[in-house]
Design an enzyme around this catalytic site. Structure first.
Site, PDB file in Angstrom:
ATOM      1  N   ASP A  24      -3.146  -8.057  93.527  1.00  0.00           N
ATOM      2  CA  ASP A  24      -3.148  -8.337  92.085  1.00  0.00           C
ATOM      3  C   ASP A  24      -4.572  -8.413  91.531  1.00  0.00           C
ATOM      4  O   ASP A  24      -4.777  -8.319  90.325  1.00  0.00           O
ATOM      5  CB  ASP A  24      -2.500  -9.714  91.841  1.00  0.00           C
ATOM      6  CG  ASP A  24      -1.175  -9.628  91.123  1.00  0.00           C
ATOM      7  OD1 ASP A  24      -0.940  -8.626  90.422  1.00  0.00           O
ATOM      8  OD2 ASP A  24      -0.383 -10.578  91.237  1.00  0.00           O
ATOM      9  N   GLN A  84       4.544 -13.419  91.931  1.00  0.00           N
ATOM     10  CA  GLN A  84       4.838 -13.143  90.526  1.00  0.00           C
ATOM     11  C   GLN A  84       4.585 -14.400  89.688  1.00  0.00           C
ATOM     12  O   GLN A  84       5.029 -15.497  90.040  1.00  0.00           O
ATOM     13  CB  GLN A  84       6.298 -12.672  90.387  1.00  0.00           C
ATOM     14  CG  GLN A  84       6.684 -12.207  88.998  1.00  0.00           C
ATOM     15  CD  GLN A  84       5.952 -10.937  88.542  1.00  0.00           C
ATOM     16  OE1 GLN A  84       5.488 -10.134  89.353  1.00  0.00           O
ATOM     17  NE2 GLN A  84       5.838 -10.756  87.247  1.00  0.00           N
ATOM     18  N   LYS A  94       8.577  -3.084  90.303  1.00  0.00           N
ATOM     19  CA  LYS A  94       7.555  -2.974  91.360  1.00  0.00           C
ATOM     20  C   LYS A  94       8.202  -2.544  92.674  1.00  0.00           C
ATOM     21  O   LYS A  94       7.685  -1.679  93.384  1.00  0.00           O
ATOM     22  CB  LYS A  94       6.827  -4.314  91.529  1.00  0.00           C
ATOM     23  CG  LYS A  94       5.915  -4.654  90.358  1.00  0.00           C
ATOM     24  CD  LYS A  94       5.395  -6.084  90.400  1.00  0.00           C
ATOM     25  CE  LYS A  94       4.597  -6.395  89.132  1.00  0.00           C
ATOM     26  NZ  LYS A  94       4.164  -7.794  89.017  1.00  0.00           N
TER      27      LYS A  94
HETATM   28  N1  GUN Z   1       3.358 -11.676  85.598  1.00  0.00           N
HETATM   29  C1  GUN Z   1       3.164 -10.815  84.566  1.00  0.00           C
HETATM   30  N2  GUN Z   1       2.311  -9.832  84.941  1.00  0.00           N
HETATM   31  C2  GUN Z   1       1.949 -10.087  86.218  1.00  0.00           C
HETATM   32  C3  GUN Z   1       1.108  -9.425  87.150  1.00  0.00           C
HETATM   33  O1  GUN Z   1       0.476  -8.398  86.885  1.00  0.00           O
HETATM   34  N3  GUN Z   1       1.021  -9.989  88.375  1.00  0.00           N
HETATM   35  C4  GUN Z   1       1.677 -11.124  88.695  1.00  0.00           C
HETATM   36  N4  GUN Z   1       1.528 -11.609  89.927  1.00  0.00           N
HETATM   37  N5  GUN Z   1       2.475 -11.760  87.868  1.00  0.00           N
HETATM   38  C5  GUN Z   1       2.604 -11.242  86.629  1.00  0.00           C
END
Ligand code: GUN
Length: 284
Positions: A119, A96, A52
């Site tokens: 998100d 996350q 990311k």
């Molecule tokens: N953990 C696994 N996929 C995601 C996601 O798309 N967003 C977040 N915040 N955590 C994750």
């Protein structure tokens, strides 16, 4: 046109378009700001977070990673989010997941102000989606949004089609059902209590597999000519497998996403798209 949907390529195109858009936003006075909060050092989370960060930096998003120790208290984390909520340089906040067990994930998600929830997990954003409110002030979860973008870019019609989703998670199954419904598909959601899964998938023009079980959907469950979207990422003996048995499904599908290189890269591109949207909403 290739039968295999190249998510990596589509995601790259979208990122390049966003890069241009960000250049213009910069001329306007400010680039988008994304802050990713990571607690502990789960290896899978480390990988996702660094992907990311890399994507954000490449296109000119001002991205910041805040890493906290596994033993951070829930109160400290909530205080940090409060600070970010009030920081005008931060357009998007992503915490996350998963979080350590002593922290209430729901509480953390709900503490992010909805207009920075890139998100798309906050109940205000899911509520806006589920109640069909227009999308100008609503963030959609990145994986389902990525699936929609992929279908759009491939010129795949959704209106009037039968779409069957396997899996009912809050992150993928439920939101993709609503996004497809909004685009006038006839949507079926299947789950562990579904009586005859094969009957449901077999009549689908679009199958979305988001169940988290390696190669559970096999070619004999797919209608000839259907579009197959595989959301699964299952690590089995060091190999990455989708929820769809690719080799058998590709014989019957008209279009199919691979794992890796299908939905995965789209998820990250959509996080970038949501962050740019947040910047536009917040202004300079
Ligand atoms: N953990 C696994 N996929 C995601 C996601 O798309 N967003 C977040 N915040 N955590 C994750």
């Amino acid at each position: 046109m290739s039968k295999i949907i190249d998510g990596k390529k589509i995601a790259q195109n979208i990122r390049m378009e966003l890069k241009d858009e960000i250049k213009n936003l910069k001329k306007d006075g400010r680039v988008p700001g994304l802050t990713v909060v990571m607690v502990g050092n789960n290896p899978a989370s480390e990988t996702y977070v660094s992907m990311k960060e890399k994507a954000a930096e490449e296109i000119g998003i001002n991205s910041r990673l805040i890493k906290k120790d596994e033993d951070i208290s829930e109160k400290e984390l909530l205080d940090l989010i409060d600070e970010l909520n009030n920081d005008p340089a931060v357009d998007g906040i992503l915490v996350q997941l998963p979080l350590p067990e002593h922290i209430d994930e729901k509480k953390v998600i709900e503490s992010i102000v909805p207009d920075k929830d890139v998100d798309g997990f906050h109940p205000i954003n899911t509520g806006r989606l589920f109640s069909g409110q227009e999308d100008s002030l609503r963030y959609e979860a990145c994986t389902p949004l990525g699936i929609i973008r992929m279908l759009e870019r491939e010129g795949i019609e959704i209106d009037g089609k039968n779409a069957t989703i396997v899996g009912r998670s809050n992150i993928v199954g439920k939101p993709i059902a609503h996004l497809l419904l909004e685009r006038h598909a006839t949507v079926t959601i299947c789950h562990s209590h579904t009586k005859d899964l094969k009957a449901e998938t077999k009549r689908a023009d679009i199958v979305v597999a988001a169940v988290g079980r390696a190669e559970m959907i096999t070619g004999d469950m797919i209608k000839e000519g259907a579009v197959v979207i595989d959301v699964g990422i299952n690590r089995i003996d060091g190999e990455l497998l989708g929820d769809v048995e690719f080799e058998s499904a590709k014989e019957v599908a008209s279009r199919i996403t691979p794992v890796p290189g299908g939905v995965g890269p789209m998820t990250i591109a959509m996080l970038m798209e949501n962050t740019v949207k947040a910047r536009k909403y917040h202004g300079v």
